[in-house]
Design a protein around this motif. Structure first.
Motif, short mmCIF file in Angstrom:
data_model
loop_
_atom_site.label_atom_id
_atom_site.label_comp_id
_atom_site.label_asym_id
_atom_site.label_seq_id
_atom_site.Cartn_x
_atom_site.Cartn_y
_atom_site.Cartn_z
N VAL A 364 12.82 4.83 -10.21
CA VAL A 364 11.41 4.73 -9.86
C VAL A 364 10.99 5.95 -9.05
O VAL A 364 11.62 6.28 -8.04
CB VAL A 364 11.16 3.44 -9.03
CG1 VAL A 364 9.72 3.36 -8.55
CG2 VAL A 364 11.50 2.21 -9.86
N LEU A 365 9.94 6.63 -9.51
CA LEU A 365 9.37 7.73 -8.72
C LEU A 365 8.38 7.09 -7.75
O LEU A 365 7.38 6.51 -8.17
CB LEU A 365 8.69 8.74 -9.65
CG LEU A 365 7.93 9.89 -8.98
CD1 LEU A 365 8.83 10.72 -8.06
CD2 LEU A 365 7.28 10.81 -10.02
N GLY A 379 6.19 2.30 -7.33
CA GLY A 379 6.15 3.52 -8.14
C GLY A 379 6.37 3.11 -9.58
O GLY A 379 6.39 1.91 -9.90
N TYR A 380 6.50 4.10 -10.44
CA TYR A 380 6.68 3.79 -11.87
C TYR A 380 8.09 4.15 -12.33
O TYR A 380 8.64 5.18 -11.94
CB TYR A 380 5.65 4.55 -12.70
CG TYR A 380 4.28 3.91 -12.59
CD1 TYR A 380 3.86 2.95 -13.49
CD2 TYR A 380 3.44 4.25 -11.53
CE1 TYR A 380 2.63 2.34 -13.36
CE2 TYR A 380 2.19 3.64 -11.39
CZ TYR A 380 1.80 2.70 -12.32
OH TYR A 380 0.57 2.09 -12.19
N GLY A 398 7.48 10.35 -3.33
CA GLY A 398 7.74 11.57 -4.09
C GLY A 398 9.21 11.73 -4.49
O GLY A 398 9.58 12.71 -5.12
N LYS A 399 10.03 10.74 -4.10
CA LYS A 399 11.45 10.80 -4.50
C LYS A 399 11.71 9.77 -5.60
O LYS A 399 11.00 8.78 -5.71
CB LYS A 399 12.36 10.48 -3.31
CG LYS A 399 12.35 11.59 -2.29
CD LYS A 399 13.50 11.43 -1.30
CE LYS A 399 13.42 12.58 -0.30
NZ LYS A 399 13.49 12.12 1.08
N THR A 400 12.76 10.02 -6.39
CA THR A 400 13.14 9.06 -7.42
C THR A 400 14.29 8.22 -6.88
O THR A 400 15.31 8.77 -6.47
CB THR A 400 13.56 9.80 -8.70
OG1 THR A 400 12.47 10.66 -9.06
CG2 THR A 400 13.83 8.84 -9.84
N PHE A 412 3.53 -6.19 -13.55
CA PHE A 412 4.47 -5.34 -12.81
C PHE A 412 5.82 -6.04 -12.72
O PHE A 412 5.95 -7.19 -13.15
CB PHE A 412 3.94 -5.03 -11.41
CG PHE A 412 3.60 -6.25 -10.60
CD1 PHE A 412 4.57 -6.90 -9.85
CD2 PHE A 412 2.31 -6.77 -10.60
CE1 PHE A 412 4.27 -8.04 -9.11
CE2 PHE A 412 1.99 -7.91 -9.86
CZ PHE A 412 2.97 -8.55 -9.12
N MET A 413 6.80 -5.34 -12.15
CA MET A 413 8.08 -6.01 -11.89
C MET A 413 8.50 -5.78 -10.44
O MET A 413 8.05 -4.82 -9.81
CB MET A 413 9.15 -5.59 -12.90
CG MET A 413 9.27 -4.10 -13.14
SD MET A 413 10.23 -3.80 -14.65
CE MET A 413 10.81 -2.14 -14.32
#
Ligand code: SAH
Ligand code: SF4
Length: 419
Positions: A364-365, A379-380, A398-400, A412-413
């Motif tokens: 997720v980003l 995030g997505y 801004g991090k994954t 959503f989940m």
């Protein structure tokens, strides 16, 4: 435009009703988009009376429509600037004239100008960016106003796009979404054999973490692009591929230039190349004279593809398009009823698209705090699934991060942050 205004010394305001310059950037795709603008103009009228120095401008697709511009000129006296999609680069001059002359400034070009490179930009996010790769559309789907409001297809030069993305990477951006009305036609107007697929391979080498793109036209989606989705690690496993209808006769009258089978062939090829791909779409119900049987073909297609989301619309008549002249025997009530039936299938698809990730770890980003609850962030995922998880660590933005999915919902989940 925000970038141009900033370079003139303006600052972005969060309070439009108390701003020095208010620009309404309009959409003309469906009637309800326009209705909203007439409503906002009504509110601005009162404000302008109290603050006559405020400059009110209206731009984008609506002014490109003759009817809308006539209405603006006749009934919306207080609007200072009216300009079209092809006049954006002239914004400083238009504002200057509005201040200087204190009279209405109208500039709507019917033909497109050249693409302005290096225009100043304001980006909303520090880790996700939109990158235009082409403007306009040459498809002329019979219901659609875009070719008239946006003009012919114009692609940006690949070198300009690549250097923009390299700069984004060096500024810490993680995700780009390439934009165009039909990105698969990228480059055709430049007369070279460099295609959208080539661009994906080149952008993958820039080091950008995630690449998405929208919108694709099913006819022009080619093997190289599908291959690039499989080969390039940065190209995300989600594709938005608007189908509009599942009926061959309707597709023909829409001028979409593909059939049910053509569409399914591409979907099957995509699923072969990117086995866990998520596919979403756009669908129009109630196209003039669409029969129940034709509508059933759309439902059948939805069930066969297994869309994990869709933007679904009731056909909206757009003056000046060929479909606007077609007689229509279907009642509004019937169209609404079809939309409801379609949405039941689509909503189940959204949920199934989340259910398949339960127990799995997704990347997720992180966009920021989530509206879903205290101490939640969101995030997505790679498959473009909105994901909420427990954390209040702002340094994650801004991090994954890795998230284990625990609960699937329709829209959503929810998951748990992995250490
Ligand atoms: N270029 C893209 C998207 C264009 S507009 C494409 O071809 O897919 C986004 C969506 O709006 C379209 O996909 C279509 O589903 C919808 N749309 C366009 N014109 C419409 C109209 N007159 N009535 C209802 N929906 C429309
Ligand atoms: Fe409109 Fe998209 Fe068709 Fe172009 S391809 S005419 S933008 S629906």
């Amino acid at each position: 435009m925000a970038g141009i205004l900033e370079s003139l010394g303006y600052k972005l305001s969060s309070d439009p009703m108390n701003s020095d310059v208010v620009l309404l950037n309009t959409c003309a795709i469906r009637e309800n988009a326009e209705q909203r603008i007439w409503g906002v103009l009504g509110q601005l009228k009162g404000r302008k009376r109290e603050n006559p120095d405020m400059i009110v401008g209206i731009c984008g697709c609506m002014p490109q429509e003759e009817n809308a511009t006539n209405k603006l000129l006749e009934s919306y006296d207080f609007v200072d600037i009216v300009f079209g999609t092809h006049n954006r680069n002239n914004l400083p001059e238009l504002i200057y004239q509005a201040y200087l002359t204190k009279s209405k400034v109208v500039e709507v070009l019917s033909t497109q100008g050249t693409i302005l490179e290096n225009a100043p930009k304001v980006r909303e996010s520090k880790h996700k960016a939109w990158v235009n790769i082409m403007f306009g559309c040459d498809e002329f789907c019979t219901y659609c106003i875009v070719p008239y409001t946006r003009g012919r297809e114009r692609s940006r030069h690949k070198d300009d796009i690549i250097s923009e993305v390299k700069e984004l990477v060096s500024n810490g951006y993680k995700e780009i979404t390439l934009l165009g009305q039909n990105v698969n036609a990228y480059g055709k107007d430049l007369g070279s054999d460099y295609t959208f697929g080539d661009l994906l391979y080149d952008l993958d080498k820039t080091g950008i973490e995630r690449i998405r793109y929208t919108t694709s036209h099913p006819r022009d989606l080619d093997e190289k692009t599908m291959q690039a989705m499989a080969d390039c690690k940065s190209v995300m496993p989600h594709l938005h591929l608007p189908v509009q209808s599942g009926d061959d006769d309707i597709l023909k009258i829409m001028n979409r230039k593909y059939t049910y089978d053509d569409y399914m062939t591409k979907i099957n090829r995509l699923k072969e190349l990117v086995p866990d791909i998520s596919i979403t779409t756009d669908i129009i119900v109630g196209f003039p004279n669409e029969t129940e049987e034709q509508f059933q073909n759309t439902l059948k297609l939805c069930n066969n593809v297994g869309f994990e989301g869709a933007f679904t619309f009731i056909y909206s008549k757009r003056e000046g398009t060929p479909a606007a002249k077609m007689p229509d025997s279907i009642s509004e009530e019937e169209k609404h009823e079809r939309l409801t039936r379609l949405n039941q299938i689509i909503n189940a698809g959204y949920k199934a698209g989340h259910e398949r990730f339960v127990g799995k770890v997704v990347e997720v980003l992180v966009d920021g705090p989530s509206k879903h609850g205290d101490d939640m962030m969101c995030g997505y995922s790679s498959h473009l699934k909105l994901t909420h998880f427990k954390s209040s660590d702002m340094s994650l933005i801004g991090k994954t991060v890795k998230v284990k999915v625990t609960e699937p919902k329709t829209w959503f989940m929810i998951g748990e942050l992995c250490e």
